[in-house]
Design a protein around this motif. Structure first.
Motif, PDB file in Angstrom:
ATOM      1  N   LYS A 201     113.414  49.504  38.532  1.00 23.50           N
ATOM      2  CA  LYS A 201     113.533  49.868  39.948  1.00 23.50           C
ATOM      3  C   LYS A 201     112.430  49.213  40.778  1.00 23.50           C
ATOM      4  O   LYS A 201     112.064  49.715  41.837  1.00 23.50           O
ATOM      5  CB  LYS A 201     113.442  51.395  40.105  1.00 23.50           C
ATOM      6  CG  LYS A 201     114.566  52.168  39.438  1.00 23.50           C
ATOM      7  CD  LYS A 201     115.834  52.102  40.268  1.00 23.50           C
ATOM      8  CE  LYS A 201     116.922  52.996  39.678  1.00 23.50           C
ATOM      9  NZ  LYS A 201     118.163  52.935  40.490  1.00 23.50           N
ATOM     10  N   ASP A 204     113.257  48.516  44.554  1.00 28.21           N
ATOM     11  CA  ASP A 204     113.400  49.776  45.289  1.00 28.21           C
ATOM     12  C   ASP A 204     112.046  50.463  45.461  1.00 28.21           C
ATOM     13  O   ASP A 204     111.725  50.987  46.536  1.00 28.21           O
ATOM     14  CB  ASP A 204     114.358  50.720  44.555  1.00 28.21           C
ATOM     15  CG  ASP A 204     115.792  50.212  44.568  1.00 28.21           C
ATOM     16  OD1 ASP A 204     116.139  49.488  45.525  1.00 28.21           O
ATOM     17  OD2 ASP A 204     116.540  50.519  43.631  1.00 28.21           O
ATOM     18  N   GLU A 223     112.531  58.495  49.864  1.00 25.71           N
ATOM     19  CA  GLU A 223     113.314  57.271  49.651  1.00 25.71           C
ATOM     20  C   GLU A 223     113.317  56.878  48.181  1.00 25.71           C
ATOM     21  O   GLU A 223     114.336  56.426  47.655  1.00 25.71           O
ATOM     22  CB  GLU A 223     112.750  56.127  50.498  1.00 25.71           C
ATOM     23  CG  GLU A 223     113.574  54.848  50.399  1.00 25.71           C
ATOM     24  CD  GLU A 223     113.188  53.801  51.428  1.00 25.71           C
ATOM     25  OE1 GLU A 223     113.243  52.598  51.087  1.00 25.71           O
ATOM     26  OE2 GLU A 223     112.848  54.163  52.576  1.00 25.71           O
ATOM     27  N   LYS A 227     116.535  56.478  45.648  1.00 25.91           N
ATOM     28  CA  LYS A 227     116.814  55.230  44.934  1.00 25.91           C
ATOM     29  C   LYS A 227     116.823  55.419  43.418  1.00 25.91           C
ATOM     30  O   LYS A 227     116.956  54.460  42.662  1.00 25.91           O
ATOM     31  CB  LYS A 227     115.768  54.169  45.305  1.00 25.91           C
ATOM     32  CG  LYS A 227     115.809  53.717  46.752  1.00 25.91           C
ATOM     33  CD  LYS A 227     117.086  52.943  47.076  1.00 25.91           C
ATOM     34  CE  LYS A 227     117.044  52.392  48.501  1.00 25.91           C
ATOM     35  NZ  LYS A 227     118.252  51.617  48.828  1.00 25.91           N
TER      36      LYS A 227
END
Length: 456
Positions: A201, A204, A223, A227
């Protein structure tokens, strides 16, 4: 009745004074690029679409201005895509070229195409316009200039040290004190993602972290969770939300946090080398700051990342940025060609200097004197003097028409020209010139050398 002409949103016309101010900034940037050993190149305003597409990520591809093929561009269009209104697939068959999105990818193309002519390491600078189909707002336009300096063919971190110095030198020359040069490292971001178990990730994670100063700690955490980053990982990254201290203290904190990540520790040592040497060498009027939330274009940055913030008194986004890219030319088949570069945001720098009233008055100076036109004989006499004054570097001009004197003086006033030179029968007979100060109203009769001295 004809409609009033206009220009596309996100583009601008520039007045003479605005152009003069822009050229002032460009000249300072250009002269310092050359002092640091960078050489100028230029590339076409548009490239083959395949050169640009896929190099900036999905969002970047969307913002690239595509150019329709010449002639009947629909002749080669795929009918199925046309019927289905599939714009993404249709575009490739009706548009083979596009306006450049930045100067970095065209530069990579240039290096690959001219690799046999280039002496490496190659230090190039480029000052040209680029185009982005972005939403216009303050400091963000669809057509704007980039001022880039890059070095390719060297992995030496002394290049990063010099680029920090280059930023400081340019902003000092522009009178911009209190600029903050933020630095981070892509390897550190990768290392953080690794130690918190969120390597998959990475994008992100860093995109969210980069928004810390805009949406705050809670907004970033929200956020990250959206994600798919686990709450356990977010707990591990908690120290980054209050990452304070001197640069040395921040580097030690990172060293502790990333002790189990080989990639992360490489980033720490690179940052340590750059920061320590910049601090030892010293900066003039800029501040260096290690900002661990700084991400920028992770699609191609691999090492140091830079971003420049204006003085805190000005509400404006970054006025410069850049970083290290280990294999940008690899996208065109030339492997292992490391590079590092920075860019100056001309338009935002202009707005900051304007807001702080830092442009020297001399930047927008017009002609020193207007020679009043009394007729052909007087105009010819005037032009003989004008020719000699111009050869001495003095800006002077003749009013082109033999019209009312009041109108000519009014023209000089509107143009901000400080002097008028009056030539009549008396002046021509005595080989002299009457110089009138249009501010004080004082008028004196002078020979040519005295006139020249008065206008210098």
């Amino acid at each position: 009745m004809a409609s009033k002409p206009s220009i596309p949103k996100g583009t601008r016309d520039f007045s003479p004074s605005e152009v003069a101010k822009r050229q002032y900034i460009i000249q300072i940037i250009k002269s310092n690029f050359e002092k640091f050993g960078f050489q100028p190149i230029e590339t076409p305003s548009f490239e083959n679409s395949e050169t640009l597409m896929g190099k900036y990520g999905e969002e970047g591809d969307r913002l690239i201005f595509k150019i329709l093929n010449s002639g009947d561009y629909l002749a080669k269009a795929n009918e199925t895509h046309l019927e289905n209104k599939d714009s993404t697939k249709l575009t490739s068959s009706i548009s083979e070229k596009a306006l450049r999105y930045d100067l970095t990818v065209p530069f990579a193309r240039y290096v690959v195409q001219h690799q046999n002519e280039i002496e490496f390491p190659f230090k190039r600078y480029q000052i040209q316009p680029v185009w982005r189909a972005d939403r216009p707002q303050k400091g963000r336009f669809r057509e704007f200039f980039q001022c880039d300096a890059d070095v390719v063919g060297s992995k030496s971190l002394w290049q990063e040290v010099e680029l920090v110095q280059l930023y400081d030198t340019v902003f000092t020359a522009l009178g911009l004190n209190g600029v903050t040069i933020k630095i981070n490292n892509r390897k550190i971001l990768s290392g953080i993602a690794e130690v918190i178990g969120a390597s998959e990730k990475l994008i992100d994670f860093t995109v969210a972290l980069d928004k810390l100063d805009k949406i705050g700690e809670d907004g970033v955490k929200k956020e990250m969770i959206e994600k798919g980053i686990s709450e356990e990982a977010i707990v591990k990254v908690q120290p980054l939300f209050n990452f304070t201290g001197t640069i040395s203290e921040k580097i030690e904190k990172l060293s502790d946090l990333l002790s189990t990540s080989e990639e992360g520790m490489k980033g720490v040592e690179e940052l340590r080398f750059i920061c320590e040497n910049v601090i030892k060498l010293g900066l003039n009027n800029s501040m260096l700051d290690l900002d661990v939330t700084l991400a920028r274009g992770l699609n191609y940055y691999t090492g140091a990342i830079f971003e420049v913030a204006p003085p805190k008194s000005v509400a404006m986004g970054s006025i410069g940025g850049g970083g290290r890219y280990d294999d940008l030319t690899g996208i065109f088949g030339l492997k292992n060609m490391s590079g590092v570069g920075i860019s100056f945001g001309l338009d935002r720098i202009y707005l900051v200097i304007e807001e702080l009233n830092l442009f020297p008055e001399t930047v927008t100076e017009t002609s020193r004197a207007l020679f009043i036109n009394y007729g052909d004989a007087e105009a010819f006499y005037a032009l003989q003097a004008i020719q000699k004054l111009r050869s001495s570097g003095i800006k002077v001009e003749l009013y082109p028409d033999n019209t009312k004197v009041a109108k000519q003086f009014q023209h000089a006033d509107k143009r901000g020209i400080p002097f008028a030179v009056i030539i009549g029968e008396q002046e021509m007979a005595s080989n002299s010139y009457s110089l009138k100060n249009l501010v004080s109203g004082e008028q004196v009769l002078l020979d040519f050398e005295s006139l020249k001295a008065a206008l210098l």
